[in-house]
Design a protein around this motif. Structure first.
Motif, PDB file in Angstrom:
ATOM      1  N   ASP A   1     -77.042  56.353   1.444  1.00 28.87           N
ATOM      2  CA  ASP A   1     -75.934  56.299   2.400  1.00 28.87           C
ATOM      3  C   ASP A   1     -75.663  57.649   3.049  1.00 28.87           C
ATOM      4  N   ARG A   2     -75.770  58.736   2.267  1.00 21.37           N
ATOM      5  CA  ARG A   2     -75.421  60.051   2.802  1.00 21.37           C
ATOM      6  C   ARG A   2     -76.425  60.557   3.839  1.00 21.37           C
ATOM      7  N   ASP A   3     -77.527  59.849   4.023  1.00 19.78           N
ATOM      8  CA  ASP A   3     -78.486  60.217   5.072  1.00 19.78           C
ATOM      9  C   ASP A   3     -78.137  59.602   6.423  1.00 19.78           C
ATOM     10  N   CYS A   4     -77.145  58.746   6.486  1.00 22.11           N
ATOM     11  CA  CYS A   4     -76.761  58.125   7.756  1.00 22.11           C
ATOM     12  C   CYS A   4     -76.369  59.190   8.778  1.00 22.11           C
ATOM     13  N   ASP A   5     -76.642  58.907  10.038  1.00 26.42           N
ATOM     14  CA  ASP A   5     -76.296  59.847  11.101  1.00 26.42           C
ATOM     15  C   ASP A   5     -74.794  60.104  11.164  1.00 26.42           C
ATOM     16  N   THR A   6     -73.995  59.078  10.897  1.00 23.10           N
ATOM     17  CA  THR A   6     -72.540  59.208  10.913  1.00 23.10           C
ATOM     18  C   THR A   6     -72.030  59.235   9.486  1.00 23.10           C
ATOM     19  N   PRO A   7     -71.402  60.337   9.052  1.00 18.71           N
ATOM     20  CA  PRO A   7     -70.908  60.405   7.674  1.00 18.71           C
ATOM     21  C   PRO A   7     -69.966  59.258   7.361  1.00 18.71           C
ATOM     22  N   GLY A   8     -70.124  58.709   6.158  1.00 14.30           N
ATOM     23  CA  GLY A   8     -69.258  57.627   5.716  1.00 14.30           C
ATOM     24  C   GLY A   8     -69.832  56.248   5.931  1.00 14.30           C
ATOM     25  N   GLN A   9     -70.846  56.111   6.773  1.00 12.48           N
ATOM     26  CA  GLN A   9     -71.463  54.804   6.960  1.00 12.48           C
ATOM     27  C   GLN A   9     -72.440  54.514   5.829  1.00 12.48           C
TER      28      GLN A   9
ATOM     29  N   GLY B   1     -78.156  49.359   7.902  1.00 15.19           N
ATOM     30  CA  GLY B   1     -77.305  49.050   9.033  1.00 15.19           C
ATOM     31  C   GLY B   1     -76.846  50.252   9.809  1.00 15.19           C
ATOM     32  N   CYS B   2     -76.776  51.424   9.185  1.00 13.84           N
ATOM     33  CA  CYS B   2     -76.349  52.616   9.918  1.00 13.84           C
ATOM     34  C   CYS B   2     -77.520  53.189  10.709  1.00 13.84           C
TER      35      CYS B   2
END
Length: 578
Positions: free
Chosen positions: A185-193, A197-198
């Motif tokens: 999850d922490r690799d998502c472009d937007t933090p918290g997503q 799906g992100c």
């Protein structure tokens, strides 16, 4: 259709040199200096080899790029370009790595930036919310943590920010890294997503990076390196130039001693003396012929790049580039090679020669690559029938935490006669397939053959402890169909561990950086850091002092339990805080 043009094989040779007081002194790659402002490390060079038309109007091909740029994203990763440095330093777009090659190649890529905001490109730490386990980069980052040999990592776990692709920043001439295989999850472009799906830029890096076929490990000090290039049949006979660009960090002199950026909240992180003399370029003009060979060498540089890598300009040689051993003009040793035409050996820092595997050599002999004749006359593969070859008995008997020695036996005759050498690659995991080999990190791309069924060994470095790896060995040659032989192995546990970046003491107490209570403490710490300069300074002190304390805690169950009990009231308050 006419006969297929004869193939030509080009060889290039050089020998990188280390920093040392004299040519008679041995290499000594330990950390020197008593502070981050006086530190010097020898982390090895970055090298690119390419061919252009003689008039410079056409970029023909890249023949080699070392792994830092080709695999590890050294030129295009999160963080500002002028950070300090240390072994396996994770951040900073090193635009000065190989700027002449990069710009002349002319391929553009979207720039990689931190996911948590452009204003945090100057932050060395405090990226835990967007950090995930790193397969290559690691601590140490602080001067005090750097191991005495300046190469090994004192940790088996390190979290780094992988960044995201920017649609607004200027594009880069360097590709992003291609060694990422697992994402959270922490690799998502937007933090918290969350995944899946992100938007996840890091998952696309490997597809964008198109240098895998020419990547190679940095050639070791102490012996010449020779690479080969089978000239494509659509490259016509004529005049060309081979270029070799080489750069090294910590190569300071009186004209090039540029200050690195210091993060005011982590002042001790990174040696600050890494920005010195720029990349230098050697060139050897050569004549390409399908019937007559060539041999030549370059004794000195033809120019140098920008020290900051801002352009691809090739500046003419001048007195600002010096030639102490391993430095500036002398990053390659001057070596001698026998003359193909007889007479005195040819002396130079970069050597080039060509021969025609399917035709006469300059010495009057022939080289038919294992008995295969000339062009097949049908406009197809000039090899006709290719020889199937495979190494055998690949084993890794006693892997260490960060290195391993691979043993194998060369191909047997008659297949051995067609083999020119072996390519060795390594990757994390136990996947023993051609696809995994193609995406693996090159250990040696041009390991020459020695003898039929001969026992060989290859050192594999840059590993991490307690990890499963697979190594593959593939024979190559002008007319070889190389079959890959595999072996999987587990690296051992390091005896000394420094926990990864972040809440060191809390991580040690709770046993994992992903623990929910550790995340609560992280968020509180980050809010405090942003609130005042005093709080930021306190956090920086904590970052520097907590790893050794965490290491002690990690050894005792009682110590971990005591810290958890002490932190429990604070965590409960923080959970309900706004």
């Amino acid at each position: 259709t006419g006969a297929q043009p004869r193939q030509v094989r080009l060889r290039y040779s050089f020998q990188p040199d280390c920093y040392r007081p004299s040519l008679q002194a041995p290499c000594d790659r330990r950390k020197t200096g008593t502070s981050a402002e006086m530190c010097r490390l020898d982390l090895g060079p970055q090298i690119a080899v390419w061919v252009e038309s003689a008039d410079g109007s056409r970029f023909i091909d890249t023949l080699l790029v070392t792994n830092g740029v080709a695999n590890r994203g050294l030129g295009n990763r999160p963080g500002r370009w002028d950070f300090g440095s240390s072994p396996k330093f994770p951040y900073g777009k090193r635009s000065m790595a190989l700027p002449v090659w990069a710009v002349r190649r002319g391929k553009l890529y979207e720039q990689v930036v931190m996911q948590d905001g452009q204003d945090r490109e100057s932050w060395l730490g405090f990226h835990e919310s967007i950090s995930s386990p790193d397969p290559f980069y690691c601590r140490p980052m602080a001067f005090s943590e750097i191991d005495v040999d300046a190469i090994t990592c004192p940790t088996t776990v390190f979290n780094s920010a992988k960044g995201k692709l920017s649609k607004t920043e200027p594009k880069s001439y360097y590709p992003p890294r291609n060694d990422l295989r697992m994402f959270i999850d922490r690799d998502c472009d937007t933090p918290g997503q969350r995944t899946p799906g992100c938007a996840l830029s890091a998952s696309t890096y490997a597809d964008l990076n198109d240098l895998d076929a020419v990547a190679t490990a940095t050639p070791p000090y102490g012996r010449p390196f020779t690479g080969t290039w089978t000239v494509p049949v659509d490259v016509p006979d004529g005049s060309y130039t081979l270029f070799v660009e080489i750069s090294k960090e910590f190569d300071r002199n009186g004209s090039h001693d540029h200050p690195a950026f210091t993060d005011p909240n982590l002042t001790d992180s990174g040696c600050k003396t890494n920005l010195g003399q720029p990349s230098v370029v050697y060139q050897v003009p050569f004549s390409l012929s399908r019937t007559v060979g060539f041999q030549g060498a370059a004794a000195d540089i033809t120019g140098y790049g920008d020290w900051d890598g801002k352009t691809g300009a090739l500046h003419p040689p001048d007195g600002t580039i010096t030639s102490a051993p391993g430095s500036g003009r002398a990053r390659f040793l001057s070596i001698a090679q026998d003359s193909m035409a007889g007479g005195s050996p040819i002396v130079g820092r970069v050597h080039v020669s060509t021969d025609s595997p399917f035709g006469p050599r300059p010495d009057g002999g022939t080289d038919d690559a294992g008995g295969v004749g000339g062009a097949d006359g049908g406009g197809g593969d000039p090899c006709g029938v290719r020889t199937r070859a495979q190494a055998t008995d690949v084993t890794v008997p006693t892997p260490k935490a960060e290195s391993a020695v691979v043993h194998f036996l060369e191909a047997t005759r008659p297949a051995f006669d067609a083999v020119e050498g072996y390519q060795v690659r390594v990757w994390e995991g136990s996947d023993a397939t051609n696809g995994a080999f193609d995406q693996g990190t090159v250990v040696d791309s041009t390991l020459p053959r020695v003898g039929a069924a001969a026992a060989r060994t290859v050192m594999v470095g840059d590993l991490k402890g307690e990890k499963m790896y697979t190594v593959g060995v593939k024979p190559f040659g002008p007319c070889v169909d190389g079959v890959i032989a595999y072996a999987s192995f587990m690296t051992e546990t390091r005896q000394f561990k420094t926990l990864g970046s972040g809440c060191f003491i809390a991580t040690a107490a709770y046993g994992t950086p992903q623990a929910m209570d550790v995340d609560v403490l992280r968020r509180a710490r980050d809010r405090a850091r942003d609130s005042s300069a005093f709080a930021a300074a306190a956090v920086a002190l904590y970052e520097r002092s907590s790893p050794p304390l965490a290491g002690l805690l990690g050894e005792t169950d009682g110590g971990r339990a005591a810290v958890r009990r002490a932190l429990a009231p604070l965590i409960e308050l923080l959970k309900v805080a706004p």
